[in-house]
Design a protein around this motif. Structure first.
Motif, PDB file in Angstrom:
ATOM      1  N   GLY A   1      24.040  16.084 -10.684  1.00  0.00           N
ATOM      2  CA  GLY A   1      24.562  15.162 -11.652  1.00  0.00           C
ATOM      3  C   GLY A   1      23.611  14.666 -12.678  1.00  0.00           C
ATOM      4  N   ARG A   2      22.057  14.110 -12.141  1.00  0.00           N
ATOM      5  CA  ARG A   2      21.864  13.080 -12.955  1.00  0.00           C
ATOM      6  C   ARG A   2      21.332  14.462 -14.390  1.00  0.00           C
ATOM      7  NH1 ARG A   2      20.548   8.317 -14.806  1.00  0.00           N
ATOM      8  NH2 ARG A   2      19.070   8.367 -13.769  1.00  0.00           N
ATOM      9  N   LEU A   3      20.967  14.923 -14.509  1.00  0.00           N
ATOM     10  CA  LEU A   3      19.937  16.034 -14.457  1.00  0.00           C
ATOM     11  C   LEU A   3      21.685  16.017 -16.083  1.00  0.00           C
ATOM     12  CD1 LEU A   3      17.721  19.307 -13.138  1.00  0.00           C
ATOM     13  CD2 LEU A   3      17.292  16.654 -14.299  1.00  0.00           C
ATOM     14  N   SER A   4      22.398  16.118 -16.111  1.00  0.00           N
ATOM     15  CA  SER A   4      23.552  17.219 -17.272  1.00  0.00           C
ATOM     16  C   SER A   4      23.815  15.502 -17.039  1.00  0.00           C
ATOM     17  CB  SER A   4      24.694  17.030 -15.809  1.00  0.00           C
ATOM     18  OG  SER A   4      24.766  18.206 -15.181  1.00  0.00           O
ATOM     19  N   ASP A   5      23.652  14.582 -17.474  1.00  0.00           N
ATOM     20  CA  ASP A   5      24.021  13.182 -17.899  1.00  0.00           C
ATOM     21  C   ASP A   5      22.759  12.996 -18.960  1.00  0.00           C
ATOM     22  OD1 ASP A   5      25.696  11.348 -16.807  1.00  0.00           O
ATOM     23  OD2 ASP A   5      24.488  10.616 -15.688  1.00  0.00           O
TER      24      ASP A   5
ATOM     25  N   LYS B   1      27.875   8.371 -15.715  1.00  0.00           N
ATOM     26  CA  LYS B   1      29.320   9.668 -14.729  1.00  0.00           C
ATOM     27  C   LYS B   1      28.952  10.797 -14.191  1.00  0.00           C
ATOM     28  CE  LYS B   1      32.579   7.028 -17.943  1.00  0.00           C
ATOM     29  NZ  LYS B   1      32.039   6.062 -17.475  1.00  0.00           N
ATOM     30  N   SER B   2      27.980  11.851 -14.895  1.00  0.00           N
ATOM     31  CA  SER B   2      27.997  12.866 -13.696  1.00  0.00           C
ATOM     32  C   SER B   2      26.868  12.316 -12.924  1.00  0.00           C
ATOM     33  CB  SER B   2      27.336  13.726 -14.763  1.00  0.00           C
ATOM     34  OG  SER B   2      28.158  14.087 -15.729  1.00  0.00           O
ATOM     35  N   SER B   3      25.649  11.313 -13.001  1.00  0.00           N
ATOM     36  CA  SER B   3      25.108  11.068 -12.218  1.00  0.00           C
ATOM     37  C   SER B   3      26.029  10.274 -10.801  1.00  0.00           C
ATOM     38  CB  SER B   3      24.201   9.977 -12.499  1.00  0.00           C
ATOM     39  OG  SER B   3      23.066  10.218 -13.432  1.00  0.00           O
ATOM     40  N   VAL B   4      26.950   9.173 -11.149  1.00  0.00           N
ATOM     41  CA  VAL B   4      28.003   7.894  -9.615  1.00  0.00           C
ATOM     42  C   VAL B   4      28.321   9.424  -9.423  1.00  0.00           C
ATOM     43  CG1 VAL B   4      27.177   7.015 -11.258  1.00  0.00           C
ATOM     44  CG2 VAL B   4      29.429   7.748 -11.600  1.00  0.00           C
ATOM     45  N   VAL B   5      29.136  10.531  -9.975  1.00  0.00           N
ATOM     46  CA  VAL B   5      29.706  11.380  -9.478  1.00  0.00           C
ATOM     47  C   VAL B   5      28.947  12.494  -8.374  1.00  0.00           C
ATOM     48  CG1 VAL B   5      31.377  13.621  -9.423  1.00  0.00           C
ATOM     49  CG2 VAL B   5      31.755  11.240 -10.850  1.00  0.00           C
ATOM     50  N   GLY B   6      28.131  12.875  -8.550  1.00  0.00           N
ATOM     51  CA  GLY B   6      26.649  13.170  -8.227  1.00  0.00           C
ATOM     52  C   GLY B   6      26.408  12.861  -6.847  1.00  0.00           C
ATOM     53  N   PHE B   7      26.073  11.625  -7.261  1.00  0.00           N
ATOM     54  CA  PHE B   7      25.624  10.615  -5.523  1.00  0.00           C
ATOM     55  C   PHE B   7      26.602  10.674  -5.019  1.00  0.00           C
ATOM     56  CE2 PHE B   7      22.629   8.628  -9.331  1.00  0.00           C
ATOM     57  CZ  PHE B   7      21.370   9.822  -8.360  1.00  0.00           C
ATOM     58  N   LEU B   8      27.860  10.567  -5.320  1.00  0.00           N
ATOM     59  CA  LEU B   8      29.324   9.980  -4.513  1.00  0.00           C
ATOM     60  C   LEU B   8      29.461  11.653  -3.507  1.00  0.00           C
ATOM     61  CD1 LEU B   8      31.284   8.920  -3.313  1.00  0.00           C
ATOM     62  CD2 LEU B   8      33.224   9.833  -5.020  1.00  0.00           C
ATOM     63  N   ASN B   9      29.103  12.874  -4.479  1.00  0.00           N
ATOM     64  CA  ASN B   9      29.386  14.081  -3.727  1.00  0.00           C
ATOM     65  C   ASN B   9      28.231  13.964  -2.812  1.00  0.00           C
ATOM     66  OD1 ASN B   9      32.056  15.034  -4.957  1.00  0.00           O
ATOM     67  ND2 ASN B   9      30.487  15.602  -6.426  1.00  0.00           N
ATOM     68  N   SER B  10      27.167  13.601  -3.071  1.00  0.00           N
ATOM     69  CA  SER B  10      25.424  14.090  -2.297  1.00  0.00           C
ATOM     70  C   SER B  10      25.925  12.926  -0.787  1.00  0.00           C
ATOM     71  CB  SER B  10      25.274  13.399  -2.459  1.00  0.00           C
ATOM     72  OG  SER B  10      24.106  14.120  -3.795  1.00  0.00           O
ATOM     73  N   THR B  11      27.146  10.870  -1.293  1.00  0.00           N
ATOM     74  CA  THR B  11      27.060  10.854  -0.213  1.00  0.00           C
ATOM     75  C   THR B  11      28.187  11.556   1.054  1.00  0.00           C
ATOM     76  OG1 THR B  11      26.760   8.989  -1.270  1.00  0.00           O
ATOM     77  CG2 THR B  11      28.132   8.884   0.573  1.00  0.00           C
ATOM     78  N   ILE B  12      29.404  12.110   0.441  1.00  0.00           N
ATOM     79  CA  ILE B  12      30.235  12.358   1.075  1.00  0.00           C
ATOM     80  C   ILE B  12      29.669  14.052   2.186  1.00  0.00           C
ATOM     81  CG2 ILE B  12      31.580  13.891   0.926  1.00  0.00           C
ATOM     82  CD1 ILE B  12      32.725  12.580  -1.484  1.00  0.00           C
ATOM     83  N   TYR B  13      28.303  14.742   1.498  1.00  0.00           N
ATOM     84  CA  TYR B  13      27.771  15.808   2.197  1.00  0.00           C
ATOM     85  C   TYR B  13      26.446  15.391   3.434  1.00  0.00           C
ATOM     86  CZ  TYR B  13      31.363  19.596  -0.481  1.00  0.00           C
ATOM     87  OH  TYR B  13      31.445  19.913  -0.526  1.00  0.00           O
ATOM     88  N   LEU B  14      25.758  14.092   3.050  1.00  0.00           N
ATOM     89  CA  LEU B  14      25.421  13.996   4.036  1.00  0.00           C
ATOM     90  C   LEU B  14      25.785  13.296   5.507  1.00  0.00           C
ATOM     91  CD1 LEU B  14      22.062  12.486   4.622  1.00  0.00           C
ATOM     92  CD2 LEU B  14      23.160  10.732   3.715  1.00  0.00           C
ATOM     93  N   SER B  15      27.432  12.582   4.597  1.00  0.00           N
ATOM     94  CA  SER B  15      28.162  12.092   6.160  1.00  0.00           C
ATOM     95  C   SER B  15      27.910  13.822   6.958  1.00  0.00           C
ATOM     96  CB  SER B  15      28.980  11.700   5.598  1.00  0.00           C
ATOM     97  OG  SER B  15      30.217  11.940   4.430  1.00  0.00           O
ATOM     98  N   THR B  16      28.718  14.929   5.709  1.00  0.00           N
ATOM     99  CA  THR B  16      29.193  15.820   6.454  1.00  0.00           C
ATOM    100  C   THR B  16      27.709  16.667   7.750  1.00  0.00           C
ATOM    101  OG1 THR B  16      30.624  16.390   4.764  1.00  0.00           O
ATOM    102  CG2 THR B  16      30.481  18.502   6.070  1.00  0.00           C
ATOM    103  N   ILE B  17      26.893  16.617   7.071  1.00  0.00           N
ATOM    104  CA  ILE B  17      25.808  16.586   7.678  1.00  0.00           C
ATOM    105  C   ILE B  17      26.200  15.888   9.215  1.00  0.00           C
ATOM    106  CG2 ILE B  17      23.545  16.667   7.913  1.00  0.00           C
ATOM    107  CD1 ILE B  17      23.166  17.177   4.944  1.00  0.00           C
ATOM    108  N   ILE B  18      25.743  14.731   9.004  1.00  0.00           N
ATOM    109  CA  ILE B  18      25.539  13.796  10.222  1.00  0.00           C
ATOM    110  C   ILE B  18      26.656  13.846  11.381  1.00  0.00           C
ATOM    111  CG2 ILE B  18      25.263  11.651  10.797  1.00  0.00           C
ATOM    112  CD1 ILE B  18      23.298  11.172   8.775  1.00  0.00           C
ATOM    113  N   GLY B  19      28.008  14.234  10.334  1.00  0.00           N
ATOM    114  CA  GLY B  19      29.599  14.542  11.428  1.00  0.00           C
ATOM    115  C   GLY B  19      29.109  15.629  12.258  1.00  0.00           C
ATOM    116  N   SER B  20      29.451  16.405  11.062  1.00  0.00           N
ATOM    117  CA  SER B  20      29.149  18.238  11.866  1.00  0.00           C
ATOM    118  C   SER B  20      28.036  18.544  13.030  1.00  0.00           C
ATOM    119  CB  SER B  20      28.460  19.274  10.627  1.00  0.00           C
ATOM    120  OG  SER B  20      29.450  19.161   9.795  1.00  0.00           O
ATOM    121  N   ILE B  21      26.935  17.378  12.929  1.00  0.00           N
ATOM    122  CA  ILE B  21      25.951  17.810  14.184  1.00  0.00           C
ATOM    123  C   ILE B  21      26.206  17.214  14.502  1.00  0.00           C
ATOM    124  CG2 ILE B  21      23.256  16.676  14.910  1.00  0.00           C
ATOM    125  CD1 ILE B  21      22.130  17.533  12.468  1.00  0.00           C
ATOM    126  N   ILE B  22      26.766  15.821  14.813  1.00  0.00           N
ATOM    127  CA  ILE B  22      27.674  15.558  15.929  1.00  0.00           C
ATOM    128  C   ILE B  22      28.856  16.203  17.271  1.00  0.00           C
ATOM    129  CG2 ILE B  22      28.665  13.135  16.665  1.00  0.00           C
ATOM    130  CD1 ILE B  22      27.136  11.265  14.157  1.00  0.00           C
TER     131      ILE B  22
END
Length: 358
Positions: A57-61, A300-321
């Motif tokens: 996302g960052r590189l796309s900008d 815009k690509s960066s903020v969307v990419g970081f939002l997607n990263s946040t979603i999947y960070l929570s997916t990692i933690i939530g899946s383990i829990i």
């Protein structure tokens, strides 16, 4: 790329992702995976998306949107086909990690470009939800794991050929803010998503297993997921007219209600009815968060990419829990955990980029 093709690529990609994702927990079970191992498979998949979403996302900008669109779509096609060759939980973990990395490359660039066309992000994301609906329904109809994976690989390959022949202008940002500053100035939205989605991920990890345990067939599991996504397709375009901060908080509250009702339901018709709540909850929260991020930032690509990263960070933690809770306390406690975290989000009163607690 023309506007119609942006939503079409989103639609085809989400058909592929959803059809493959739906039965991964069941596929892993049949390969001999425990609940904790299923959680690890989901977590590594999410970690790969987290990593590639933020980086590309960052590189796309900074560089070329078309480069990362084509690269991501082509790699996704190869990695989806590779899922047919998994023979044990370890092999499945490795291949799903590759799948996650591949599908994290292109969405931020695609979303940013679609937003530039008409700023109606609800319209664009609605076709992603329609893709999820069709993908989940097709998965239930195909009901053969390798057939589902090949189906997804072909759709990604089709998307690749559609994108590679189009002219997509590069709009590089000469004076972009630092990664740290972008994250800091959008932290309230990322934090809200992190809290809600950690709980939701614990639910989604076990949800198909819970339905299967109740005696619900693969076809009806697909139909239940289809109802959620198709309702999102109908609701998301209507979210563009409302205050995005209100949408974000309402979405979290409706998610919490959904998880409570899931724990009480036992019949197919009950789960189908409950999908109205989760469809509204996700539509409101996702469109609200994207609008906040895209309207406030030039990267815009960066903020969307970081939002997607946040979603999947929570997916990692939530899946383990979720795997831990399911293994030690049972599936019903995963629903209660998801509801608790979802209900916490409105109490932080996310407004105008700030977090305020009661």
């Amino acid at each position: 790329m023309k506007k119609v093709q942006a939503w079409l690529i989103n639609f085809l990609a989400q058909v592929s992702i959803a059809s493959s994702l739906l039965f991964i927990p069941l596929f892993a079970k049949e390969l001999g995976a425990s609940d904790i191992e299923i959680g690890l498979i989901t977590s590594f998949y999410s970690l790969a998306i987290l990593t590639s979403s933020g980086i590309f996302g960052r590189l796309s900008d900074i560089y070329s949107k078309k480069l990362f669109l084509t690269l991501g779509l082509l790699l996704s096609s190869f990695s989806f086909f590779a899922q047919c060759f998994a023979r044990d939980p370890v092999q499945l973990l490795v291949i799903r990690t590759l799948v996650g990395f591949s599908i994290g490359i292109f969405p931020a660039a695609l979303t940013a470009y679609a937003y530039k066309q008409n700023r109606k992000i609800g319209h664009f994301t609605s076709f992603g939800s329609l893709g999820w609906a069709i993908g989940q329904l097709f998965a239930g109809i195909i009901a053969v794991y390798c057939g589902i994976f090949i189906f997804g690989a072909l759709l990604f390959l089709l998307s690749f050929f559609m994108v590679i022949r189009e002219e997509i202008p590069d709009e590089r940002i000469p004076r972009s803010r630092s990664t740290f500053k972008i994250i800091r100035e959008n932290l309230s939205v990322y934090f809200a998503f992190f809290i809600r989605h950690t709980g939701a991920s614990a639910v989604w990890l076990i949800f198909p297993l819970y339905l299967f345990q109740l005696g619900i067939s693969k076809f009806w599991i697909g139909a239940i997921y289809f109802a959620n996504s198709f309702l999102q397709f109908l609701l998301m375009p209507r979210m563009d007219r409302f205050n995005p901060y209100l949408l974000l908080n309402l979405g979290a509250a409706f998610s919490g209600l959904t998880f409570i009702f899931y724990s009480l339901a036992t019949e197919i018709y009950q789960f189908l009815a409950i999908q109205i709540l989760i469809a509204f909850g996700w539509s409101a929260m996702y469109v609200g968060a994207l609008r906040i991020a895209l309207e406030k930032n030039i990267e815009k690509s960066s903020v969307v990419g970081f939002l997607n990263s946040t979603i999947y960070l929570s997916t990692i933690i939530g899946s383990i829990i979720g795997g831990f809770i399911a293994e030690n306390f049972g599936y019903s406690f995963c629903f209660l955990f998801g509801a608790l975290l979802s209900f916490l989000v409105p109490f932080f009163r996310v407004r105008n980029g700030a977090i305020k607690s009661f």
